[in-house]
Design an enzyme around this catalytic site. Structure first.
Site, PDB file in Angstrom:
ATOM      1  N   LYS A 199       0.873  -1.180   0.000  1.00 54.77           N
ATOM      2  CA  LYS A 199       0.000   0.000   0.000  1.00 54.77           C
ATOM      3  C   LYS A 199       0.905   1.224   0.000  1.00 54.77           C
ATOM      4  O   LYS A 199       1.454   1.607   1.026  1.00 54.77           O
ATOM      5  CB  LYS A 199      -0.884  -0.020   1.251  1.00 54.77           C
ATOM      6  CG  LYS A 199      -2.242   0.640   1.096  1.00 54.77           C
ATOM      7  CD  LYS A 199      -2.223   2.124   0.818  1.00 54.77           C
ATOM      8  CE  LYS A 199      -1.999   2.973   2.036  1.00 54.77           C
ATOM      9  NZ  LYS A 199      -1.799   4.396   1.725  1.00 54.77           N
ATOM     10  N   GLY A 252       6.515   4.856   8.402  1.00 61.33           N
ATOM     11  CA  GLY A 252       5.696   6.062   8.404  1.00 61.33           C
ATOM     12  C   GLY A 252       5.833   6.774   9.735  1.00 61.33           C
ATOM     13  O   GLY A 252       6.833   6.601  10.446  1.00 61.33           O
ATOM     14  N   SER A 253       4.817   7.535  10.068  1.00 62.74           N
ATOM     15  CA  SER A 253       4.907   8.363  11.275  1.00 62.74           C
ATOM     16  C   SER A 253       4.714   7.516  12.532  1.00 62.74           C
ATOM     17  O   SER A 253       4.095   6.448  12.487  1.00 62.74           O
ATOM     18  CB  SER A 253       3.842   9.452  11.221  1.00 62.74           C
ATOM     19  OG  SER A 253       2.563   8.856  11.219  1.00 62.74           O
ATOM     20  N   THR A 254       5.193   8.021  13.636  1.00 69.70           N
ATOM     21  CA  THR A 254       5.014   7.341  14.917  1.00 69.70           C
ATOM     22  C   THR A 254       3.522   7.270  15.254  1.00 69.70           C
ATOM     23  O   THR A 254       3.041   6.263  15.791  1.00 69.70           O
ATOM     24  CB  THR A 254       5.820   8.075  16.003  1.00 69.70           C
ATOM     25  OG1 THR A 254       7.219   7.962  15.649  1.00 69.70           O
ATOM     26  CG2 THR A 254       5.613   7.478  17.378  1.00 69.70           C
ATOM     27  N   ARG A 255       2.778   8.295  14.868  1.00 68.13           N
ATOM     28  CA  ARG A 255       1.329   8.307  15.124  1.00 68.13           C
ATOM     29  C   ARG A 255       0.664   7.094  14.446  1.00 68.13           C
ATOM     30  O   ARG A 255      -0.088   6.352  15.074  1.00 68.13           O
ATOM     31  CB  ARG A 255       0.747   9.623  14.566  1.00 68.13           C
ATOM     32  CG  ARG A 255      -0.682   9.919  14.937  1.00 68.13           C
ATOM     33  CD  ARG A 255      -1.195  11.162  14.212  1.00 68.13           C
ATOM     34  NE  ARG A 255      -1.139  11.030  12.762  1.00 68.13           N
ATOM     35  CZ  ARG A 255      -0.284  11.657  11.960  1.00 68.13           C
ATOM     36  NH1 ARG A 255       0.603  12.467  12.459  1.00 68.13           N
ATOM     37  NH2 ARG A 255      -0.311  11.490  10.651  1.00 68.13           N
ATOM     38  N   THR A 256       0.970   6.879  13.170  1.00 69.90           N
ATOM     39  CA  THR A 256       0.347   5.749  12.467  1.00 69.90           C
ATOM     40  C   THR A 256       0.926   4.421  12.950  1.00 69.90           C
ATOM     41  O   THR A 256       0.212   3.409  12.979  1.00 69.90           O
ATOM     42  CB  THR A 256       0.525   5.900  10.944  1.00 69.90           C
ATOM     43  OG1 THR A 256       0.130   7.216  10.565  1.00 69.90           O
ATOM     44  CG2 THR A 256      -0.316   4.912  10.174  1.00 69.90           C
ATOM     45  N   GLY A 257       2.190   4.426  13.357  1.00 75.93           N
ATOM     46  CA  GLY A 257       2.803   3.206  13.893  1.00 75.93           C
ATOM     47  C   GLY A 257       2.052   2.690  15.113  1.00 75.93           C
ATOM     48  O   GLY A 257       1.883   1.475  15.297  1.00 75.93           O
ATOM     49  N   GLU A 275       8.885   1.179  11.319  1.00 78.21           N
ATOM     50  CA  GLU A 275      10.045   2.064  11.088  1.00 78.21           C
ATOM     51  C   GLU A 275       9.479   3.471  11.087  1.00 78.21           C
ATOM     52  O   GLU A 275       8.783   3.856  10.140  1.00 78.21           O
ATOM     53  CB  GLU A 275      10.705   1.755   9.739  1.00 78.21           C
ATOM     54  CG  GLU A 275      11.041   0.291   9.509  1.00 78.21           C
ATOM     55  CD  GLU A 275      12.176  -0.233  10.370  1.00 78.21           C
ATOM     56  OE1 GLU A 275      12.931   0.594  10.919  1.00 78.21           O
ATOM     57  OE2 GLU A 275      12.306  -1.452  10.498  1.00 78.21           O
ATOM     58  N   CYS A 310      13.486  10.743   7.396  1.00 78.37           N
ATOM     59  CA  CYS A 310      13.267  10.325   8.788  1.00 78.37           C
ATOM     60  C   CYS A 310      14.511  10.559   9.620  1.00 78.37           C
ATOM     61  O   CYS A 310      14.436  10.854  10.803  1.00 78.37           O
ATOM     62  CB  CYS A 310      12.884   8.865   8.826  1.00 78.37           C
ATOM     63  SG  CYS A 310      14.046   7.805   7.938  1.00 78.37           S
ATOM     64  N   GLU A 409       9.290  16.217  15.160  1.00 76.79           N
ATOM     65  CA  GLU A 409       9.759  16.023  13.792  1.00 76.79           C
ATOM     66  C   GLU A 409       9.037  17.029  12.886  1.00 76.79           C
ATOM     67  O   GLU A 409       7.806  17.045  12.818  1.00 76.79           O
ATOM     68  CB  GLU A 409       9.438  14.590  13.349  1.00 76.79           C
ATOM     69  CG  GLU A 409       9.990  14.249  11.987  1.00 76.79           C
ATOM     70  CD  GLU A 409       9.673  12.808  11.578  1.00 76.79           C
ATOM     71  OE1 GLU A 409       8.518  12.370  11.745  1.00 76.79           O
ATOM     72  OE2 GLU A 409      10.586  12.123  11.085  1.00 76.79           O
TER      73      GLU A 409
HETATM   74  P1  NAD Z   1       2.088   8.412   7.621  1.00 71.62           P
HETATM   75  O1  NAD Z   1       2.166   7.656   8.900  1.00 71.62           O
HETATM   76  O2  NAD Z   1       1.098   9.508   7.527  1.00 71.62           O
HETATM   77  O3  NAD Z   1       1.734   7.420   6.407  1.00 71.62           O
HETATM   78  C1  NAD Z   1       2.531   6.303   6.098  1.00 71.62           C
HETATM   79  C2  NAD Z   1       1.677   5.272   5.385  1.00 71.62           C
HETATM   80  O4  NAD Z   1       0.655   4.833   6.282  1.00 71.62           O
HETATM   81  C3  NAD Z   1       0.951   5.801   4.146  1.00 71.62           C
HETATM   82  O5  NAD Z   1       0.887   4.798   3.169  1.00 71.62           O
HETATM   83  C4  NAD Z   1      -0.434   6.109   4.681  1.00 71.62           C
HETATM   84  O6  NAD Z   1      -1.448   6.074   3.694  1.00 71.62           O
HETATM   85  C5  NAD Z   1      -0.630   4.994   5.688  1.00 71.62           C
HETATM   86  N1  NAD Z   1      -1.576   5.329   6.740  1.00 71.62           N
HETATM   87  C6  NAD Z   1      -1.856   6.546   7.258  1.00 71.62           C
HETATM   88  N2  NAD Z   1      -2.820   6.443   8.196  1.00 71.62           N
HETATM   89  C7  NAD Z   1      -3.144   5.133   8.260  1.00 71.62           C
HETATM   90  C8  NAD Z   1      -4.077   4.406   9.033  1.00 71.62           C
HETATM   91  N3  NAD Z   1      -4.883   4.987   9.914  1.00 71.62           N
HETATM   92  N4  NAD Z   1      -4.141   3.064   8.860  1.00 71.62           N
HETATM   93  C9  NAD Z   1      -3.342   2.434   7.967  1.00 71.62           C
HETATM   94  N5  NAD Z   1      -2.456   3.089   7.195  1.00 71.62           N
HETATM   95  C10 NAD Z   1      -2.350   4.414   7.350  1.00 71.62           C
HETATM   96  O7  NAD Z   1       3.546   8.900   7.311  1.00 71.62           O
HETATM   97  P2  NAD Z   1       4.026   9.790   6.072  1.00 71.62           P
HETATM   98  O8  NAD Z   1       3.629  11.198   6.316  1.00 71.62           O
HETATM   99  O9  NAD Z   1       3.625   9.140   4.815  1.00 71.62           O
HETATM  100  O10 NAD Z   1       5.616   9.624   6.169  1.00 71.62           O
HETATM  101  C11 NAD Z   1       6.431  10.412   6.950  1.00 71.62           C
HETATM  102  C12 NAD Z   1       6.858   9.682   8.203  1.00 71.62           C
HETATM  103  O11 NAD Z   1       7.550   8.483   7.854  1.00 71.62           O
HETATM  104  C13 NAD Z   1       7.832  10.498   9.022  1.00 71.62           C
HETATM  105  O12 NAD Z   1       7.476  10.421  10.379  1.00 71.62           O
HETATM  106  C14 NAD Z   1       9.170   9.807   8.772  1.00 71.62           C
HETATM  107  O13 NAD Z   1      10.108   9.987   9.793  1.00 71.62           O
HETATM  108  C15 NAD Z   1       8.743   8.391   8.639  1.00 71.62           C
HETATM  109  N6  NAD Z   1       9.768   7.592   7.950  1.00 71.62           N
HETATM  110  C16 NAD Z   1      10.496   6.687   8.673  1.00 71.62           C
HETATM  111  C17 NAD Z   1      11.505   5.947   8.057  1.00 71.62           C
HETATM  112  C18 NAD Z   1      12.308   4.926   8.830  1.00 71.62           C
HETATM  113  O14 NAD Z   1      12.954   4.085   8.199  1.00 71.62           O
HETATM  114  N7  NAD Z   1      12.318   4.951  10.164  1.00 71.62           N
HETATM  115  C19 NAD Z   1      11.759   6.133   6.702  1.00 71.62           C
HETATM  116  C20 NAD Z   1      10.998   7.061   5.986  1.00 71.62           C
HETATM  117  C21 NAD Z   1       9.998   7.778   6.627  1.00 71.62           C
END
Ligand code: NAD
Length: 506
Positions: A199, A252-257, A275, A310, A409
């Site tokens: 996705k 992705g973000s810590t919030r979504t994690g 991650e 990130c 961040e």
């Molecule tokens: P995000 O969490 O908003 O989205 C990431 C993915 O999750 C997207 O595909 C999004 O559609 C999906 N998503 C969002 N909400 C969701 C939900 N409720 N349920 C299921 N899936 C959902 O993050 P972003 O804005 O796309 O990316 C930026 C973040 O990613 C930053 O915090 C960055 O630090 C982090 N990041 C981390 C690494 C790492 O290796 N640690 C690498 C790159 C980016």
């Protein structure tokens, strides 16, 4: 077939973009069971380029029903062994052909990536395409070199410890390095024999779809690699909640994690590998003779990819005696990072991904100013006439550790500089963060470099450098920067189950 991306200065990227859009734009349909398909209910969303607001095309807005179809095709492919049962050497050949195809389509992929999320096309080609191909090839190359184990048991029995592919892996990735983040999941997951449902972010769906087509051309069987574009709360949530998905590889973000962990708890306790975000600290000591090199390196890493990394070194701790020298050298380096059109080959700093991200970055700049930090460079939106989203390289001095620009961040080209008096204070400030992705120590004292590197709570610590990177080393964070590790042989741990088989010996 080329083995390195083509030089960018001979390509007219503007003409190529115009031709792509004249031809109807990129194909935004999903890819399920080896075929491009619209979403079941026909829903789509419009994708615009952050470069100039131009409409790129319609993208399938996948829902739970589409995700279910993709998972079913991935499961069927896994269960009948069309990929998982192939010899490791055969999987290796397919992944290496896949990597070659990525390189051969490098111009096209780089253009898509740049149009989709705003990074300079030159970087997309030299970094994103090259790194994606290398990742796929490296995991392919590794898979027929891995041996399993025989345990040192008593002679009455034989215990084999083997790794098995898990089954169906859901990969959910962000928009900042769309291809690379996908490849970090695909490489180990596919090499180990799993099926994948990917996705991509709704902000950058195109290269993932194209990658899946290239994988098919390379000989990956239908159903092994599916892509469901759509929104996080729709396609993403459906994938993470699906009862037949064995693991989620999330970046992705810590919030979504946090949500990923909740989804697993609410569904089938699938493995979740997160991650997540970072606020990486750099410590520049006064015994670093070449403060100017430190400043150049850190500024380059900070402003690369518009600060949307990130591991961006966004929290810079400088010993008070060298702070002015450091700031002067950062300002000199920042002059090379003026925002420009991402399709111009010389551009180093492109567009932020969308209006929301622009608002977030400008919001943090406003908070820094209101809190009393000194904005010594940049701070403004530029190139408004373009219709895109551009922010100057920005540097704040005299940032207090409690300010939001020191703690949160920002994900834009904004560096926060904090001054410290001694080593103990520097280490305390560096570790005073909910994150722990990366850190960097600048010192000519071997003792200090080792001592401080050991004291820092981060997944990667650089010494007298930043951003050195290779597929051979793990990438991931301590604390709320995530669990698990992408890259290196350790990534296989995420996508394989360990099985013990006991055999009684009479
Ligand atoms: P995000 O969490 O908003 O989205 C990431 C993915 O999750 C997207 O595909 C999004 O559609 C999906 N998503 C969002 N909400 C969701 C939900 N409720 N349920 C299921 N899936 C959902 O993050 P972003 O804005 O796309 O990316 C930026 C973040 O990613 C930053 O915090 C960055 O630090 C982090 N990041 C981390 C690494 C790492 O290796 N640690 C690498 C790159 C980016």
């Amino acid at each position: 077939m080329p083995d390195t991306p083509a030089p960018t200065d001979v390509i007219d990227w503007h003409a190529r973009a115009a031709a792509l859009l004249r031809g109807g734009g990129p194909d935004g349909r999903a890819l399920v069971n080896g075929r491009r398909v619209a979403s079941t209910d026909g829903a789509s969303f419009d994708k615009h380029s952050p470069i100039d607001g131009r409409r790129l095309g319609a993208v399938a807005r996948c829902q739970a029903v589409d995700v279910a179809a993709a998972v079913a095709s991935a499961r069927a492919a896994f269960d009948d062994g069309r990929w998982a049962h192939q010899a490791p050497a055969a999987r290796k050949q397919v992944l290496q052909r896949f990597a070659q195809k990525v390189l051969a389509a490098g111009d096209e992929l780089a253009l898509l990536e740049s149009l989709d999320m705003g990074k300079p096309v030159a970087h997309a080609l030299a970094v994103d395409v090259a790194s994606t191909a290398r990742t796929l090839a490296w995991y392919g190359e590794a898979i027929d070199k891995l041996y399993d184990e025989v345990a040192p048991t008593p002679r009455s029995g034989l215990a084999l410890i083997t790794r098995e592919p898990m089954g169906v892996i859901g990969a959910i990735v962000p928009w900042n390095y769309p291809m690379i983040m996908a490849a970090w999941k695909l490489g180990p997951a596919l090499a180990a024999g799993n099926s994948v449902v990917l996705k991509p972010s709704e902000k950058s769906p195109y290269t993932a779809l194209r990658l899946a087509e290239l994988a098919l051309e390379a000989g990956l069987p239908d159903g092994v690699f599916n892509v469901v574009p759509g929104f996080g709360h729709e396609a993403g949530e459906a994938l993470a909640l699906h009862l037949d998905v064995d693991a989620i590889g999330f970046t992705g973000s810590t919030r979504t994690g946090r949500r990923m962990l909740e989804y697993a708890g609410r569904s089938n306790l699938k493995r979740v590998y997160n991650e997540l975000g970072g606020k990486s600290a750099v410590l520049v000591f006064d015994d670093c003779a070449d403060v100017e090199r430190a400043a150049r390196t850190i500024a380059g890493s900070m402003f690369f990819n518009q600060g949307e990394s990130c591991n961006a070194p966004s929290r810079v701790l400088v010993q008070a005696q060298v702070a002015e020298r450091f700031l002067a050298a950062v300002a000199a380096e920042a002059a090379h990072w003026a925002p420009g059109h991402p399709l111009d080959a010389a551009t180093q700093l492109g567009a932020l991904v969308d209006a929301t991200q622009l608002g977030t970055v400008l919001g943090y700049i406003g908070q820094g100013q209101a809190a009393g930090a000194r904005c010594v460079l940049g701070g403004r939106q530029v190139r408004q006439d373009s219709g895109g989203f551009y922010v100057e390289p920005t540097v704040f001095d005299q940032v207090a550790p409690t300010m939001s620009i020191a703690r949160e961040e920002i994900f834009g080209p904004v560096m926060s500089v904090l001054r410290f008096a001694d080593e103990a204070e520097a280490v305390r400030l560096a570790n005073d963060s909910p994150y722990g992705l990366q850190a960097s120590v600048w010192s000519d004292s071997l003792n200090r470099a080792h001592r401080v590197a050991r004291a820092l709570r981060a997944g990667t610590v650089h010494v007298n450098q930043y951003d050195e990177d290779d597929i051979t080393v793990p990438f991931g964070g301590f604390r709320q920067s995530g669990n698990g590790r992408d890259k290196s042989l350790h990534a296989f741990d995420k996508y394989t189950e360990l099985k013990t088989t006991w055999i009684r010996l009479d």
